[in-house]
Enzyme design. Structure first.
Site, short mmCIF file in Angstrom:
data_model
loop_
_atom_site.label_atom_id
_atom_site.label_comp_id
_atom_site.label_asym_id
_atom_site.label_seq_id
_atom_site.Cartn_x
_atom_site.Cartn_y
_atom_site.Cartn_z
N SER A 183 -4.29 -3.71 -8.71
CA SER A 183 -3.36 -4.38 -8.04
C SER A 183 -2.82 -5.46 -8.92
O SER A 183 -1.60 -5.84 -8.65
CB SER A 183 -3.53 -5.04 -6.58
OG SER A 183 -4.88 -5.81 -6.68
N HIS A 211 -1.84 1.35 -4.60
CA HIS A 211 -0.63 1.16 -5.34
C HIS A 211 -0.44 2.61 -6.25
O HIS A 211 0.22 2.55 -7.17
CB HIS A 211 -1.09 0.04 -6.47
CG HIS A 211 -1.15 -1.29 -5.79
ND1 HIS A 211 -0.39 -2.18 -5.60
CD2 HIS A 211 -2.29 -1.98 -5.17
CE1 HIS A 211 -0.53 -3.09 -4.72
NE2 HIS A 211 -1.92 -3.20 -4.68
N LYS A 244 3.08 -0.68 0.79
CA LYS A 244 3.73 -0.63 -0.18
C LYS A 244 4.96 0.66 -0.28
O LYS A 244 5.77 0.36 0.02
CB LYS A 244 2.77 -0.39 -1.41
CG LYS A 244 1.69 -1.79 -1.24
CD LYS A 244 0.37 -1.39 -1.61
CE LYS A 244 -0.43 -2.79 -1.24
NZ LYS A 244 -0.31 -3.91 -0.60
#
Ligand code: PMP
Length: 397
Positions: A183, A211, A244
């Site tokens: 990350s 991610h 995200k």
């Protein structure tokens, strides 16, 4: 002052940063969230977001969220286990399982809850968790809460992982837990080699796709690193978050029915907390639909990522081993990192400082992250300001 206050007052890092005028946290955004945001009445370019696909401001995602509030209300007032399951939770779970290629999935209220609640639940006193030293804090939290023996291995270092596997009793459960994309550093996990070692030592693998979902995947599918490496059947548990690429809040774990049935009835972070709100659930679900229907968004993210990676390399910035939209600009000094964050902000560029104790003092960095909606012109402005300030502070010659 109470003994407690006295102890807490000895924490002076935030106070010192405020006094020095370089405190970089809790900046209040007063606008919608896109590549430009308004903070303190000033428009700045946002290079600190994890909304990789730029969907937080998408009209369809907003609309889905609003409609869900109208239909189901605002809060859930209960756990999934009891009165907190909606049809849209179950629908989303089915979609997620299908998307990542697993039998089943469970939606938790946050991604943090998933890692904490899964790791601590499926491993016990006799078992082992093997974790990468740069894994996300929520994986580390899961390790802390678990009664298992925890073995840390050096970052993406297969020799170190193998050494730790050799320490485990052969007939005990061994779970290797790793980030798909790290990350802060933006590098990709060496999954093919991890799978080889897992097979050799009869270990299980769990991958955190926080991610990599919406980012990696074959043919810009956004299905994640596991799918991209072609190892979906070899990774027992796939974790992801909605905070995200999926433009919401919440998280999920996907795997086979046996594992998920166990989690549904034993995972404390799932059972003893209220379920994801209707608004959050519907937003994630719509964002997933858009991701599936529009691979061109993922392609746009990669086009702008390659542009930025090439540009930072050409400038001579130290960017480590990243190959993703997370670009670490190594500064290697706490105070300078804070100072650069402040100076960039004054120049209209929002980036995140990553300092100790989150990383070692000489690994501090500016985390520069991209969204599919960034333009080359916006990135050029960032290059210009970053280049100027890095030279001023001696980060670049
Ligand atoms: N895993 C990783 C790798 C993350 O970066 C994050 C959030 N930064 C999480 C898990 C936690 O996700 P959430 O924000 O949904 O709690």
């Amino acid at each position: 002052m109470s003994l407690l206050s006295d102890k807490l007052y000895r924490y002076d890092a935030a106070r010192n940063a405020r006094a020095a005028g370089i405190y970089p946290y809790f900046r209040e955004i007063q606008s919608d969230q896109d590549t430009e945001v308004v903070i303190n009445g000033k428009t700045v370019l946002m290079f600190g977001s994890n909304a990789y696909l730029g969907l937080t401001n998408h009209p369809k995602v907003k609309e889905a969220s609003i409609e869900a509030v109208k239909k189901y209300g605002t809060g859930m007032a209960g756990s999934r286990f009891l009165n907190g399951t909606l049809d849209i939770h179950v629908e989303l779970e089915k979609k997620l399982a299908e998307f990542v290629g697993k039998e089943d999935a469970i939606v938790y209220s946050t991604g943090f809850n998933v890692n904490q609640g899964v790791l601590s639940c499926i491993t016990g006193r006799e078992d082992y968790i093997l974790w990468d030293e740069l894994d996300h804090a929520s994986i580390i939290e899961g390790c802390r809460v678990s009664y298992s023996t925890k073995l840390k291995f050096r970052h993406n270092d297969m020799e170190s992982l193998e050494k730790q596997l050799q320490k485990c009793e052969p007939d005990k459960v061994k779970l290797i837990a790793v980030d798909g994309v790290f990350s802060m550093e933006g590098d990709v996990v060496n999954l093919p080699e991890i799978i080889k070692l897992a097979k050799k030592y009869n270990a299980s693998v769990m991958v955190d796709e926080a991610h990599s979902l919406g980012v990696l995947g074959s043919n810009y599918s956004g299905k994640g690193v596991v799918e991209q490496c072609g190892v979906t059947d070899d990774v027992e548990l796939i974790m992801g978050t909605f905070s995200k690429s999926l433009a919401s809040i919440g998280g999920f774990i996907a795997g086979d029915e046996i594992a998920l049935d166990y989690l549904r009835h034993n995972s404390r972070a799932y059972i003893f907390t209220a379920s994801a709100t209707p608004a959050a659930t519907a937003a994630a679900s719509m964002a997933l639909d858009i991701l599936k229907a529009e691979p061109e968004r993922v392609k746009a993210l990669w086009d702008i990522t390659h542009y930025a990676l090439d540009g930072f390399r050409a400038m001579g910035c130290e960017i480590g081993h990243t190959s993703t939209p997370i670009i670490p600009l190594f500064i290697r000094d706490n105070e300078k990192t804070f100072m650069i964050t402040k100076m960039l902000f004054e120049e209209g560029i929002f980036v995140n400082p990553v300092v100790s104790p989150a990383v070692a003092p000489n690994d501090t960095l500016i985390r520069f992250s991209l969204m599919a909606t960034h333009t080359k012109e916006q990135v050029d402005i960032a290059f210009d300001k970053i280049g100027k300030i890095f030279k001023q502070l001696g980060v670049l010659a």
